[in-house]
Design a protein around this motif. Structure first.
Motif, short mmCIF file in Angstrom:
data_model
loop_
_atom_site.label_atom_id
_atom_site.label_comp_id
_atom_site.label_asym_id
_atom_site.label_seq_id
_atom_site.Cartn_x
_atom_site.Cartn_y
_atom_site.Cartn_z
N LYS A 1 62.84 6.48 51.90
CA LYS A 1 62.46 5.22 51.24
C LYS A 1 62.49 5.33 49.72
O LYS A 1 63.02 4.45 49.04
CB LYS A 1 61.07 4.80 51.73
N ASP A 2 61.90 6.40 49.18
CA ASP A 2 61.82 6.54 47.73
C ASP A 2 63.19 6.74 47.10
O ASP A 2 63.50 6.16 46.06
CB ASP A 2 60.88 7.69 47.34
N LEU A 3 64.02 7.57 47.71
CA LEU A 3 65.37 7.80 47.18
C LEU A 3 66.19 6.51 47.24
O LEU A 3 66.85 6.15 46.26
CB LEU A 3 66.07 8.92 47.97
N LEU A 4 66.12 5.82 48.35
CA LEU A 4 66.85 4.55 48.50
C LEU A 4 66.36 3.54 47.46
O LEU A 4 67.17 2.90 46.78
CB LEU A 4 66.67 4.02 49.92
N ALA A 5 65.07 3.41 47.31
CA ALA A 5 64.51 2.45 46.35
C ALA A 5 64.91 2.79 44.92
O ALA A 5 65.12 1.88 44.10
CB ALA A 5 62.99 2.41 46.48
N SER A 6 65.05 4.08 44.61
CA SER A 6 65.37 4.48 43.24
C SER A 6 66.75 4.01 42.80
O SER A 6 67.05 4.00 41.61
CB SER A 6 65.27 6.01 43.10
N ALA A 7 67.59 3.61 43.73
CA ALA A 7 68.93 3.14 43.39
C ALA A 7 68.94 1.72 42.83
O ALA A 7 69.90 1.32 42.18
CB ALA A 7 69.83 3.20 44.63
N PHE A 8 67.87 0.95 43.06
CA PHE A 8 67.90 -0.48 42.79
C PHE A 8 66.92 -0.93 41.71
O PHE A 8 65.81 -0.41 41.61
CB PHE A 8 67.57 -1.26 44.07
N ALA A 9 67.34 -1.92 40.95
CA ALA A 9 66.44 -2.63 40.05
C ALA A 9 65.51 -3.49 40.91
O ALA A 9 65.84 -3.82 42.06
CB ALA A 9 67.24 -3.53 39.10
N ILE B 1 75.36 6.51 36.36
CA ILE B 1 75.84 5.31 37.06
C ILE B 1 76.29 5.68 38.47
O ILE B 1 75.90 5.04 39.45
CB ILE B 1 76.96 4.63 36.25
N LEU B 2 77.10 6.71 38.57
CA LEU B 2 77.58 7.14 39.88
C LEU B 2 76.42 7.64 40.74
O LEU B 2 76.38 7.41 41.95
CB LEU B 2 78.64 8.23 39.71
N ASP B 3 75.44 8.28 40.11
CA ASP B 3 74.28 8.77 40.86
C ASP B 3 73.51 7.63 41.52
O ASP B 3 72.92 7.82 42.59
CB ASP B 3 73.36 9.59 39.95
N ALA B 4 73.49 6.45 40.92
CA ALA B 4 72.81 5.31 41.56
C ALA B 4 73.44 5.02 42.92
O ALA B 4 72.73 4.77 43.90
CB ALA B 4 72.86 4.08 40.66
N LEU B 5 74.77 5.06 43.00
CA LEU B 5 75.44 4.83 44.28
C LEU B 5 75.19 5.99 45.24
O LEU B 5 74.97 5.77 46.44
CB LEU B 5 76.94 4.62 44.07
N TYR B 6 75.17 7.21 44.73
CA TYR B 6 74.84 8.35 45.59
C TYR B 6 73.41 8.24 46.13
O TYR B 6 73.17 8.58 47.30
CB TYR B 6 74.97 9.67 44.82
N ARG B 7 72.46 7.78 45.31
CA ARG B 7 71.08 7.62 45.79
C ARG B 7 71.01 6.58 46.90
O ARG B 7 70.29 6.74 47.89
CB ARG B 7 70.15 7.26 44.64
N PHE B 8 71.78 5.50 46.76
CA PHE B 8 71.85 4.47 47.80
C PHE B 8 72.39 5.07 49.10
O PHE B 8 71.80 4.90 50.17
CB PHE B 8 72.73 3.31 47.33
N ALA B 9 73.50 5.79 49.01
CA ALA B 9 74.13 6.35 50.21
C ALA B 9 73.24 7.40 50.88
O ALA B 9 72.96 7.32 52.08
CB ALA B 9 75.49 6.95 49.83
N LEU B 10 72.78 8.37 50.11
CA LEU B 10 71.97 9.44 50.68
C LEU B 10 70.61 8.95 51.14
O LEU B 10 70.06 9.42 52.14
CB LEU B 10 71.83 10.60 49.68
#
Length: 168
Positions: free
Chosen positions: A45-53, A29-38
Protein backbone atom coordinates in the motif's frame (compact mmCIF):
# COMPACT_ATOMS: atom_id res chain seq x y z
CA UNK A 1 0.91 9.40 -27.53
CA UNK A 2 4.67 8.85 -27.23
CA UNK A 3 7.36 11.30 -26.14
CA UNK A 4 9.48 11.46 -29.29
CA UNK A 5 12.10 14.08 -28.45
CA UNK A 6 15.28 13.47 -30.43
CA UNK A 7 17.60 13.20 -27.45
CA UNK A 8 17.54 11.85 -23.91
CA UNK A 9 18.98 14.90 -22.16
CA UNK A 10 17.86 18.38 -23.19
CA UNK A 11 20.52 20.51 -21.44
CA UNK A 12 23.96 21.17 -22.98
CA UNK A 13 26.54 18.48 -22.20
CA UNK A 14 29.06 21.14 -21.13
CA UNK A 15 26.79 22.27 -18.26
CA UNK A 16 27.64 19.50 -15.79
CA UNK A 17 25.38 20.74 -12.99
CA UNK A 18 22.39 20.98 -15.34
CA UNK A 19 23.10 17.51 -16.75
CA UNK A 20 23.29 16.00 -13.26
CA UNK A 21 20.04 17.75 -12.27
CA UNK A 22 18.21 16.56 -15.36
CA UNK A 23 19.48 13.00 -14.99
CA UNK A 24 18.34 12.97 -11.36
CA UNK A 25 14.91 14.21 -12.43
CA UNK A 26 14.68 11.54 -15.12
CA UNK A 27 15.63 8.80 -12.64
CA UNK A 28 13.03 10.05 -10.13
CA UNK A 29 10.37 10.35 -12.86
CA UNK A 30 10.94 6.79 -13.98
CA UNK A 31 11.00 5.64 -10.35
CA UNK A 32 7.41 6.88 -9.93
CA UNK A 33 6.31 4.36 -12.58
CA UNK A 34 8.46 1.64 -10.98
CA UNK A 35 6.82 2.35 -7.59
CA UNK A 36 3.39 1.99 -9.22
CA UNK A 37 4.34 -1.33 -10.85
CA UNK A 38 6.15 -2.88 -7.90
CA UNK A 39 3.57 -1.60 -5.42
CA UNK A 40 0.95 -3.64 -7.27
CA UNK A 41 3.15 -6.72 -7.55
CA UNK A 42 4.02 -6.70 -3.84
CA UNK A 43 0.53 -5.52 -2.78
CA UNK A 44 2.40 -2.82 -0.85
CA UNK A 45 0.00 0.00 0.00
CA UNK A 46 2.67 2.53 0.98
CA UNK A 47 4.87 1.89 -2.06
CA UNK A 48 1.88 2.06 -4.40
CA UNK A 49 0.61 5.26 -2.78
CA UNK A 50 4.05 6.88 -3.03
CA UNK A 51 3.73 6.87 -6.83
CA UNK A 52 0.75 9.25 -6.88
CA UNK A 53 -0.05 12.86 -6.12
CA UNK A 54 -3.01 13.28 -3.75
CA UNK A 55 -5.28 14.41 -6.61
CA UNK A 56 -4.01 11.86 -9.15
CA UNK A 57 -6.13 10.38 -11.91
CA UNK A 58 -5.75 6.86 -13.33
CA UNK A 59 -7.61 6.07 -16.55
CA UNK A 60 -7.62 2.38 -17.52
CA UNK A 61 -10.61 2.78 -19.86
CA UNK A 62 -8.62 2.71 -23.15
CA UNK A 63 -7.03 -0.64 -22.22
CA UNK A 64 -10.24 -2.19 -20.90
CA UNK A 65 -12.20 -1.10 -23.99
CA UNK A 66 -10.16 -3.63 -26.02
CA UNK A 67 -12.04 -6.50 -24.32
CA UNK A 68 -15.30 -4.70 -23.58
CA UNK A 69 -14.49 -3.54 -20.05
CA UNK A 70 -15.89 -0.24 -18.79
CA UNK A 71 -14.06 0.74 -15.59
CA UNK A 72 -14.49 4.20 -14.12
CA UNK A 73 -11.66 6.71 -14.04
CA UNK A 74 -10.05 6.49 -10.62
CA UNK A 75 -9.56 9.91 -9.03
CA UNK A 76 -7.46 10.54 -5.94
CA UNK A 77 -4.47 8.63 -4.57
CA UNK A 78 -6.52 6.88 -1.87
CA UNK A 79 -9.15 5.71 -4.38
CA UNK A 80 -6.50 4.42 -6.79
CA UNK A 81 -4.62 2.49 -4.10
CA UNK A 82 -7.75 1.09 -2.44
CA UNK A 83 -9.31 0.03 -5.75
CA UNK A 84 -6.20 -1.69 -7.11
CA UNK A 85 -5.38 -3.50 -3.87
CA UNK A 86 -9.00 -4.60 -3.38
CA UNK A 87 -9.04 -6.00 -6.92
CA UNK A 88 -5.75 -7.93 -6.64
CA UNK A 89 -4.94 -8.79 -3.01
CA UNK A 90 -5.43 -12.51 -2.29
CA UNK A 91 -6.98 -12.94 -5.76
CA UNK A 92 -4.51 -12.01 -8.52
CA UNK A 93 -0.73 -12.45 -8.76
CA UNK A 94 0.91 -9.80 -10.94
CA UNK A 95 4.25 -8.93 -12.46
CA UNK A 96 4.89 -5.69 -14.34
CA UNK A 97 7.88 -4.95 -16.58
CA UNK A 98 8.54 -1.40 -17.80
CA UNK A 99 10.34 -0.84 -21.10
CA UNK A 100 11.03 1.90 -23.65
CA UNK A 101 10.61 4.86 -21.29
CA UNK A 102 10.75 8.32 -22.88
CA UNK A 103 10.68 11.44 -20.72
CA UNK A 104 10.14 15.14 -21.37
CA UNK A 105 10.81 17.48 -18.42
CA UNK A 106 9.35 20.99 -18.26
CA UNK A 107 10.25 22.65 -14.95
CA UNK A 108 8.18 21.03 -12.21
CA UNK A 109 6.09 18.94 -14.60
CA UNK A 110 7.02 16.05 -16.83
CA UNK A 111 5.58 13.59 -19.29
CA UNK A 112 6.59 9.95 -19.42
CA UNK A 113 5.60 7.36 -21.99
CA UNK A 114 6.53 3.70 -21.65
CA UNK A 115 5.46 0.20 -22.57
CA UNK A 116 4.43 -2.02 -19.68
CA UNK A 117 3.96 -5.75 -19.94
CA UNK A 118 1.58 -6.79 -17.21
CA UNK A 119 1.04 -10.44 -16.30
CA UNK A 120 -2.05 -11.20 -14.20
CA UNK A 121 -2.78 -14.72 -12.94
CA UNK A 122 -5.60 -15.80 -10.68
CA UNK A 123 -3.95 -16.84 -7.42
CA UNK A 124 -6.11 -19.97 -7.14
CA UNK A 125 -5.58 -21.00 -10.78
CA UNK A 126 -2.52 -19.74 -12.67
CA UNK A 127 -4.02 -21.30 -15.80
CA UNK A 128 -6.44 -18.36 -15.82
CA UNK A 129 -4.42 -15.34 -16.81
CA UNK A 130 -4.20 -12.15 -18.84
CA UNK A 131 -0.94 -10.95 -20.34
CA UNK A 132 -1.18 -7.34 -21.49
CA UNK A 133 1.16 -5.05 -23.45
CA UNK A 134 0.12 -1.55 -22.48
CA UNK A 135 1.39 1.85 -23.61
CA UNK A 136 1.36 4.27 -20.66
CA UNK A 137 1.02 8.03 -21.00
CA UNK A 138 1.89 9.67 -17.69
CA UNK A 139 1.92 13.28 -16.49
CA UNK A 140 3.98 13.90 -13.35
CA UNK A 141 4.64 16.71 -10.90
CA UNK A 142 7.64 17.41 -8.74
CA UNK A 143 7.04 16.67 -5.05
CA UNK A 144 10.16 17.84 -3.26
CA UNK A 145 13.04 15.57 -4.33
CA UNK A 146 10.79 12.99 -5.95
CA UNK A 147 8.18 12.99 -8.67
CA UNK A 148 4.60 11.72 -8.44
CA UNK A 149 1.97 10.80 -11.01
CA UNK A 150 -0.73 13.40 -11.58
CA UNK A 151 -2.41 11.64 -14.50
CA UNK A 152 -1.89 8.14 -15.93
CA UNK A 153 -3.66 6.85 -19.03
CA UNK A 154 -3.21 3.18 -19.91
CA UNK A 155 -3.98 1.89 -23.39
CA UNK A 156 -3.54 -1.64 -24.75
CA UNK A 157 -1.62 -2.79 -27.82
CA UNK A 158 -2.36 -6.49 -27.43
CA UNK A 159 -3.39 -9.07 -24.89
CA UNK A 160 -3.63 -12.81 -24.57
CA UNK A 161 -5.58 -14.87 -22.06
CA UNK A 162 -8.85 -13.81 -20.47
CA UNK A 163 -8.83 -10.25 -19.10
CA UNK A 164 -12.48 -10.55 -18.07
CA UNK A 165 -11.51 -13.25 -15.53
CA UNK A 166 -9.03 -10.82 -13.98
CA UNK A 167 -10.75 -7.46 -14.30
CA UNK A 168 -14.42 -8.42 -14.66
Amino acid sequence: MYVIDGQAVAVPAADTDAVVGELRDRAEILDALYRFALGQDLKDKDLLASAFAADAELDFRPAAARWGGRPPVMIGRDTIVTTILAMFTDRVDTTHQVTNPRIAVDGDTARLTALVEAQHLLTADHGTFALLKNPYDVELVRDGQRWTVRRMRIANTWYTGDPTAIFG
